[in-house]
Write a protein that holds these residues in place. Sequence first.
Motif, PDB file in Angstrom:
ATOM      1  N   ARG A 750       0.164   0.918 -12.637  1.00  0.00           N
ATOM      2  CA  ARG A 750       0.458  -0.499 -12.420  1.00  0.00           C
ATOM      3  C   ARG A 750       0.421  -0.852 -10.932  1.00  0.00           C
ATOM      4  O   ARG A 750      -0.124  -1.893 -10.541  1.00  0.00           O
ATOM      5  CB  ARG A 750       1.830  -0.822 -13.010  1.00  0.00           C
ATOM      6  CG  ARG A 750       2.284  -2.265 -12.787  1.00  0.00           C
ATOM      7  CD  ARG A 750       3.574  -2.563 -13.530  1.00  0.00           C
ATOM      8  NE  ARG A 750       4.612  -1.615 -13.213  1.00  0.00           N
ATOM      9  CZ  ARG A 750       5.336  -1.645 -12.083  1.00  0.00           C
ATOM     10  NH1 ARG A 750       5.094  -2.574 -11.166  1.00  0.00           N
ATOM     11  NH2 ARG A 750       6.275  -0.752 -11.871  1.00  0.00           N
ATOM     12  N   ILE A 751       0.998   0.009 -10.109  1.00  0.00           N
ATOM     13  CA  ILE A 751       1.013  -0.255  -8.662  1.00  0.00           C
ATOM     14  C   ILE A 751      -0.399  -0.215  -8.099  1.00  0.00           C
ATOM     15  O   ILE A 751      -0.804  -1.090  -7.320  1.00  0.00           O
ATOM     16  CB  ILE A 751       1.928   0.761  -7.943  1.00  0.00           C
ATOM     17  CG1 ILE A 751       3.402   0.519  -8.330  1.00  0.00           C
ATOM     18  CG2 ILE A 751       1.775   0.665  -6.425  1.00  0.00           C
ATOM     19  CD1 ILE A 751       4.355   1.576  -7.816  1.00  0.00           C
ATOM     20  N   MET A 752      -1.165   0.792  -8.485  1.00  0.00           N
ATOM     21  CA  MET A 752      -2.532   0.915  -7.957  1.00  0.00           C
ATOM     22  C   MET A 752      -3.438  -0.200  -8.473  1.00  0.00           C
ATOM     23  O   MET A 752      -4.336  -0.653  -7.761  1.00  0.00           O
ATOM     24  CB  MET A 752      -3.118   2.279  -8.342  1.00  0.00           C
ATOM     25  CG  MET A 752      -2.492   3.455  -7.593  1.00  0.00           C
ATOM     26  SD  MET A 752      -2.632   3.303  -5.795  1.00  0.00           S
ATOM     27  CE  MET A 752      -4.402   3.257  -5.585  1.00  0.00           C
ATOM     28  N   LEU A 762       2.593   5.805   0.721  1.00  0.00           N
ATOM     29  CA  LEU A 762       3.074   4.481   0.321  1.00  0.00           C
ATOM     30  C   LEU A 762       3.175   4.373  -1.187  1.00  0.00           C
ATOM     31  O   LEU A 762       4.097   3.727  -1.715  1.00  0.00           O
ATOM     32  CB  LEU A 762       2.144   3.400   0.869  1.00  0.00           C
ATOM     33  CG  LEU A 762       2.231   3.136   2.372  1.00  0.00           C
ATOM     34  CD1 LEU A 762       1.191   2.093   2.796  1.00  0.00           C
ATOM     35  CD2 LEU A 762       3.630   2.662   2.751  1.00  0.00           C
ATOM     36  N   LEU A 763       2.273   5.001  -1.906  1.00  0.00           N
ATOM     37  CA  LEU A 763       2.341   4.986  -3.365  1.00  0.00           C
ATOM     38  C   LEU A 763       3.601   5.696  -3.836  1.00  0.00           C
ATOM     39  O   LEU A 763       4.314   5.195  -4.725  1.00  0.00           O
ATOM     40  CB  LEU A 763       1.103   5.677  -3.941  1.00  0.00           C
ATOM     41  CG  LEU A 763       1.090   5.838  -5.476  1.00  0.00           C
ATOM     42  CD1 LEU A 763       1.149   4.482  -6.159  1.00  0.00           C
ATOM     43  CD2 LEU A 763      -0.131   6.626  -5.923  1.00  0.00           C
ATOM     44  N   LYS A 784       2.128  15.437  -8.975  1.00  0.00           N
ATOM     45  CA  LYS A 784       1.441  16.015 -10.138  1.00  0.00           C
ATOM     46  C   LYS A 784       0.818  14.912 -10.997  1.00  0.00           C
ATOM     47  O   LYS A 784      -0.303  15.060 -11.490  1.00  0.00           O
ATOM     48  CB  LYS A 784       2.424  16.837 -10.974  1.00  0.00           C
ATOM     49  CG  LYS A 784       2.841  18.145 -10.345  1.00  0.00           C
ATOM     50  CD  LYS A 784       3.789  18.892 -11.293  1.00  0.00           C
ATOM     51  CE  LYS A 784       4.254  20.200 -10.686  1.00  0.00           C
ATOM     52  NZ  LYS A 784       5.185  20.931 -11.590  1.00  0.00           N
ATOM     53  N   ARG A 785       1.567  13.831 -11.185  1.00  0.00           N
ATOM     54  CA  ARG A 785       1.043  12.733 -12.001  1.00  0.00           C
ATOM     55  C   ARG A 785      -0.162  12.087 -11.334  1.00  0.00           C
ATOM     56  O   ARG A 785      -1.113  11.680 -12.009  1.00  0.00           O
ATOM     57  CB  ARG A 785       2.132  11.679 -12.218  1.00  0.00           C
ATOM     58  CG  ARG A 785       3.352  12.099 -13.035  1.00  0.00           C
ATOM     59  CD  ARG A 785       2.942  12.652 -14.402  1.00  0.00           C
ATOM     60  NE  ARG A 785       2.963  14.095 -14.434  1.00  0.00           N
ATOM     61  CZ  ARG A 785       2.141  14.836 -15.142  1.00  0.00           C
ATOM     62  NH1 ARG A 785       1.190  14.279 -15.879  1.00  0.00           N
ATOM     63  NH2 ARG A 785       2.224  16.143 -15.130  1.00  0.00           N
ATOM     64  N   VAL A 786      -0.123  11.984 -10.007  1.00  0.00           N
ATOM     65  CA  VAL A 786      -1.274  11.434  -9.280  1.00  0.00           C
ATOM     66  C   VAL A 786      -2.501  12.318  -9.498  1.00  0.00           C
ATOM     67  O   VAL A 786      -3.611  11.822  -9.776  1.00  0.00           O
ATOM     68  CB  VAL A 786      -0.946  11.306  -7.779  1.00  0.00           C
ATOM     69  CG1 VAL A 786      -2.205  10.978  -6.985  1.00  0.00           C
ATOM     70  CG2 VAL A 786       0.105  10.225  -7.544  1.00  0.00           C
ATOM     71  N   GLU A 787      -2.322  13.654  -9.372  1.00  0.00           N
ATOM     72  CA  GLU A 787      -3.439  14.573  -9.588  1.00  0.00           C
ATOM     73  C   GLU A 787      -3.967  14.463 -11.019  1.00  0.00           C
ATOM     74  O   GLU A 787      -5.190  14.500 -11.245  1.00  0.00           O
ATOM     75  CB  GLU A 787      -2.990  16.013  -9.299  1.00  0.00           C
ATOM     76  CG  GLU A 787      -2.637  16.281  -7.848  1.00  0.00           C
ATOM     77  CD  GLU A 787      -3.839  16.108  -6.928  1.00  0.00           C
ATOM     78  OE1 GLU A 787      -4.985  16.304  -7.385  1.00  0.00           O
ATOM     79  OE2 GLU A 787      -3.629  15.755  -5.752  1.00  0.00           O
ATOM     80  N   GLU A 799     -13.365   9.210   0.124  1.00  0.00           N
ATOM     81  CA  GLU A 799     -14.217  10.305   0.584  1.00  0.00           C
ATOM     82  C   GLU A 799     -14.004  10.618   2.056  1.00  0.00           C
ATOM     83  O   GLU A 799     -14.120  11.775   2.482  1.00  0.00           O
ATOM     84  CB  GLU A 799     -15.691   9.959   0.328  1.00  0.00           C
ATOM     85  CG  GLU A 799     -16.031   9.859  -1.153  1.00  0.00           C
ATOM     86  CD  GLU A 799     -17.489   9.530  -1.375  1.00  0.00           C
ATOM     87  OE1 GLU A 799     -18.199   9.338  -0.351  1.00  0.00           O
ATOM     88  OE2 GLU A 799     -17.906   9.457  -2.534  1.00  0.00           O
ATOM     89  N   GLU A 800     -13.705   9.629   2.858  1.00  0.00           N
ATOM     90  CA  GLU A 800     -13.540   9.845   4.293  1.00  0.00           C
ATOM     91  C   GLU A 800     -12.072  10.133   4.655  1.00  0.00           C
ATOM     92  O   GLU A 800     -11.794  10.953   5.518  1.00  0.00           O
ATOM     93  CB  GLU A 800     -14.026   8.619   5.071  1.00  0.00           C
ATOM     94  CG  GLU A 800     -15.509   8.341   4.893  1.00  0.00           C
ATOM     95  CD  GLU A 800     -15.962   7.128   5.679  1.00  0.00           C
ATOM     96  OE1 GLU A 800     -15.080   6.492   6.310  1.00  0.00           O
ATOM     97  OE2 GLU A 800     -17.170   6.827   5.655  1.00  0.00           O
ATOM     98  N   GLU A 801     -11.153   9.466   4.009  1.00  0.00           N
ATOM     99  CA  GLU A 801      -9.726   9.645   4.294  1.00  0.00           C
ATOM    100  C   GLU A 801      -9.051  10.149   3.030  1.00  0.00           C
ATOM    101  O   GLU A 801      -8.758   9.383   2.112  1.00  0.00           O
ATOM    102  CB  GLU A 801      -9.106   8.310   4.737  1.00  0.00           C
ATOM    103  CG  GLU A 801      -7.693   8.431   5.259  1.00  0.00           C
ATOM    104  CD  GLU A 801      -7.147   7.101   5.765  1.00  0.00           C
ATOM    105  OE1 GLU A 801      -5.947   7.061   6.114  1.00  0.00           O
ATOM    106  OE2 GLU A 801      -7.913   6.112   5.785  1.00  0.00           O
ATOM    107  N   ARG A 802      -8.790  11.456   2.985  1.00  0.00           N
ATOM    108  CA  ARG A 802      -8.319  12.087   1.761  1.00  0.00           C
ATOM    109  C   ARG A 802      -6.919  11.622   1.350  1.00  0.00           C
ATOM    110  O   ARG A 802      -6.558  11.738   0.195  1.00  0.00           O
ATOM    111  CB  ARG A 802      -8.295  13.618   1.952  1.00  0.00           C
ATOM    112  CG  ARG A 802      -9.638  14.201   2.319  1.00  0.00           C
ATOM    113  CD  ARG A 802     -10.663  13.965   1.214  1.00  0.00           C
ATOM    114  NE  ARG A 802     -10.343  14.716   0.015  1.00  0.00           N
ATOM    115  CZ  ARG A 802     -10.978  14.574  -1.147  1.00  0.00           C
ATOM    116  NH1 ARG A 802     -11.964  13.671  -1.254  1.00  0.00           N
ATOM    117  NH2 ARG A 802     -10.638  15.306  -2.180  1.00  0.00           N
ATOM    118  N   GLY A 803      -6.163  11.109   2.281  1.00  0.00           N
ATOM    119  CA  GLY A 803      -4.821  10.641   1.940  1.00  0.00           C
ATOM    120  C   GLY A 803      -4.811   9.251   1.355  1.00  0.00           C
ATOM    121  O   GLY A 803      -3.728   8.737   0.979  1.00  0.00           O
ATOM    122  N   MET A 804      -5.967   8.615   1.228  1.00  0.00           N
ATOM    123  CA  MET A 804      -6.073   7.266   0.690  1.00  0.00           C
ATOM    124  C   MET A 804      -6.567   7.332  -0.755  1.00  0.00           C
ATOM    125  O   MET A 804      -7.467   8.095  -1.078  1.00  0.00           O
ATOM    126  CB  MET A 804      -7.029   6.431   1.542  1.00  0.00           C
ATOM    127  CG  MET A 804      -7.040   4.960   1.199  1.00  0.00           C
ATOM    128  SD  MET A 804      -5.447   4.151   1.534  1.00  0.00           S
ATOM    129  CE  MET A 804      -5.385   4.290   3.316  1.00  0.00           C
TER     130      MET A 804
END
Length: 809
Positions: A750-752, A762-763, A784-787, A799-804
């Motif tokens: 929902r947030i994304m 931030l997420l 874990k849920r994000v993965e 692809e350029e900024e892995r934390g995004m």
Amino acid sequence: MSSLIILPSHTDAFSAYQPSKNAHLDFVSAVDLGRGGSSSKKDGIKTVRLDLSVKSAAPPPNELLQSLLSSIPSILSGAPAKESYHALSHTCHKLVLQPHTLGPTIYGRIKDDLERSANGLVREWRGSIMAREEGWLGRLVQGWESWEKRVNLLSAIFVYLDRVYSNPVNGISSIKELSINTFRKVIWENEIILEKTRSEVLGWSTKEREIEGAMEDVRPTIQHISTIAKILDTFTESIQNPYIELATEYHSTSAEEKVKQVEGSSNGLTASRYVEWVLEKVVEEKERADACLDENVAQQVVSVVRKEAGQNVAERVIRTALDESMDSQNFESLSRLYTFSTDIKSFPTLVTSLEDHLESKLKALISDPANDPQMIDGTLKLKRFIDKAISNLFEPAHENAIEEQDKKDQKDVIERKRLRRNRQFELEEASRTGFKKGLGSRQNAPAEWIAKHLDLAMRRGPSLSDSEFNSHLDEIIALIGFTKDKDVFKAFYSTQLAKRLLLGRSASDDMERNMIAKLQKEMGEEFTSGDIMMKDLQLSETLVKTYQSIQAKEAEQYKDAGNFTANVLTESAWPAYPLLKDGWNFQLPSNLQSSVDLFTSWYSTQHKNRQLSWRFQLSTVTLTARFGSSARYEIGVSLFQAVVLLLFNEEDTLDFNEIKNRTGIETQELIRTLQSLALGRKNTRVLLKKPPGKEVNPTDVFAWNKGFTSDRIKFKINGIQQDMSAEESRKTNEQIHIDRVSVLEATIVRIMKGKKKLSLQLLIDNVVSDVVKRFPPDVKEIKKRVESLIEREFLMRDEEERGMLHYLA
């Protein structure tokens, strides 16, 4: 004609007057009219003639001066003067005015004689001190009173000297001021006299502190000494400062000794008793200083006690005293501790101590699983006590007393009220924080046992009054607010609410609705499932009445339906009751099965798009039974109990395996069922077990208890696991974990979906702030849920900024 001088009716000015030998010369002698006087009347006028002796010529000024000066030592020694005081005063008047102006000479002689008189007293008093004579302070007071009395007489006689010469206009001290300065410099400031006086005063204060009482015979003398010191303007350095220094030393030493006793638990001295001792000392010191010294000293010595015996040891005493008061649940002790902490300006220490005490107390209570059944009772008992204690500290009566006392200063009243409100809020907040930390020290268990406690309360109903029961419910809701695992409470509460409603275990449906409304108000709309449950039961009641009316109309068609009722429930609003699968081959007796089939057939005609899924584990049956030749009984049992009992219509005895094969009940559930029928309460044992014993084994044989009797015609046989079993608890916790995973994933998506693009940190922050009201989120679990969502292509990494992260539509 009125007099130009108004004389007082009474005066002490000449109380020390001693007539001189020539006092008769100071008075006018009237001639006796019978011996030389005459009177006559002329034209109505009375004439009186007096013959007065002719006085000799006035003495020369030098003679008058010597006469005047020679009287000073007599006056200061208390001996009679050669001249009358009137004559001396008249002479002083004449000599200080023009043309003589002998004021400086007279003043200088008075000064010298005052010093000589003072030196004489010093010699006398030093001797008595060196001789170690008793009663020094009394002797000093008497000496001062005599000195003051004689100086007052001297000042009265030489009043014209003060008016003309020694006055503020000329910058010269008056006779009284001169005498005070002389007494101070010559007598009071004498090293031996001052040291003796100070020592005696301090010795008195030490003695009173030791006996913890007032020396009434000494106190008047101490009051006089204080007055003398104030008149001499030496009170601060000679009495006050040494007194304060001694009080500081005494209370510092005493406090340290007593605190060590408290910390060492020796001599039975508790921290609470220490607090009481300090408050007693404050009152004692204030009373002593007010009575014998002055208000300023009283304020200072009170500050000394509070600092040395209070503030300096606050960290070592307050927490221990609080623990003792809370453990003994002593309201008076807590009240004294509150007064102590506010007086010594250590109220923040009390607030912190309260929070820490509640946290540690609750941690100790809930950390041991053996205490789980008593966990909530103990927590509620603790909360009731601290709530009442805080309330007692800030009763309105206290505020009214403050307002009445200080009504002249409204600003001060308002400030005090504000301070009291702030303190009350701080203590209440400390209480809430302590409960939150304590209950949060163990995951899930407090929320689960709160739900179980609530379940027990809703079954029992009010024992005294509805208002008290509602207060109890409010206490339970407050505990729910202290827990982090609100979803755990909701899961267990929903499960137990369903059981109460379906099995008729609730004391009152109105109370259930009231509790649901309270939970919705405090916890949110996620508790609306309770409303749906209540509505389902109401609709089911209407449905059953309709079905029963059809049975009456079509009796032949529904002749095998029996007295059958059913609750048709909305599956999404009720707990997920599993179907009887693994280990079950459950078979209903034919008469019961026909009742189920007829109702199912009728329901399908009413709701063609709905399908019924039966949950037999929630069913109940009322059986009519006869044991031998005894009377008939109506027995309320569960469906599984009823199926087992109906087997004994055909057989008198059956072994465990035969019962299992005929009923198809799962092994563990059958064991519990047979235990309730054969090993329950004595007045409900309708079956007999061989061999006897508390456990049910596969080789056991069960028989119909033909000799069974009961005092009640109608009774229930409760299942052995009336409350939630450990297995049910485990399954509920497993389901809670699954639900949390779903909540986290739904929240992330929902947030994304709203942000489209967001950094991982931030997420995580957004997810935590969103779900923390329901349960404490684990950051590792969120990652874990994000993965998992990335793997399932709900999200993708930049692809350029892995934390995004990006949301994939």
